[in-house]
Scaffold this active site. Sequence first.
Site, mmCIF file in Angstrom:
data_model
loop_
_atom_site.group_PDB
_atom_site.id
_atom_site.type_symbol
_atom_site.label_atom_id
_atom_site.label_comp_id
_atom_site.label_asym_id
_atom_site.label_seq_id
_atom_site.Cartn_x
_atom_site.Cartn_y
_atom_site.Cartn_z
ATOM 1 N N ASP A 90 0.826 -1.204 0.000
ATOM 2 C CA ASP A 90 0.000 0.000 0.000
ATOM 3 C C ASP A 90 0.865 1.261 0.000
ATOM 4 O OD1 ASP A 90 -2.101 1.773 0.141
ATOM 5 O OD2 ASP A 90 -2.477 1.465 2.274
ATOM 6 N N ASP B 51 -1.763 5.086 -5.476
ATOM 7 C CA ASP B 51 -2.160 4.337 -4.285
ATOM 8 C C ASP B 51 -2.337 2.870 -4.669
ATOM 9 O OD1 ASP B 51 -3.159 3.303 -1.969
ATOM 10 O OD2 ASP B 51 -4.825 4.715 -1.768
#
Length: 283
Positions: A80, A279
């Site tokens: 992430d 992201d």
Amino acid sequence: MAVRPLFRLPGRTSPARRCVFSPSLLLMVLWQQHLRCHCLYDPVGHIESARLYGNIDEYAYYYVDMLIGTPPQRVSVIVDTGSGVTAFSCRSCKHCGHHIDPNFDFDSSSSAKWVPCEDEICRSTCLGVDTPHCGYQQSYTEGSSISGWYFQDFARIGDFMQHNPPVRMMMGCHQDEHKLFFTQAANGILGLRPPAGEAASLLENLFADQEHVDARVFSLCLAEWGGRMVVGGYNSTEHTGEIRYMPMVVSGGYYYVPLGSMVVDGRTLRGNFGKTMIDSGTT
């Protein structure tokens, strides 16, 4: 318990379509795949590499193995770039789901050490009643959340076959998981965003290990199934075409790139669309 997609035949895109091998044949095929993947640590180029698992449709995320502690215990964590906490379920967790790997056993690691509240690296609040620890409470956009205690231990990306060097870092030990963190297959999350006033990320610790990584560069190669995470540069064996670069802005603890055009239903729309955040944990 969720099943880790260790091996897939070329062209297979569904986990339901698997072939059954004899143990000896399976080991031989896996070893041949391992030799072709160029995923061992490169001591000459000072490049670390680890295999990614998962996909968009079934998992809705990509994850990587990490080896934690002494002796090493494997945990699976979502890659992430939009968050900074690295944390996973622990054996002491009171409300954690069933994940790919067993919950991390803090007591079984001789190098693990809890982070006390008074330690200067503790930048959050104390959690726990009987024995307070430096704690974390993290919520995510889709509504899931985690909370737990920080500890320090040795960590390395990849599994036992990649032979990446370990670094000592601060990580989170889940004591509570909610919603997607409770139901997901992966044990936790690997936060890779730029520094934003929190504990140093795995990337920052790897970059600081100049004996093994001498370039502040990392790359994520995402395929239909799985991919590759590389730290210290990029693996040229993974690229068949020209590598193109574009300017990137690091601001407020996030990675951004300018967005100048979009293709919608075959039509190219151009304009000043501002910037978009990179992201890898959001699908």
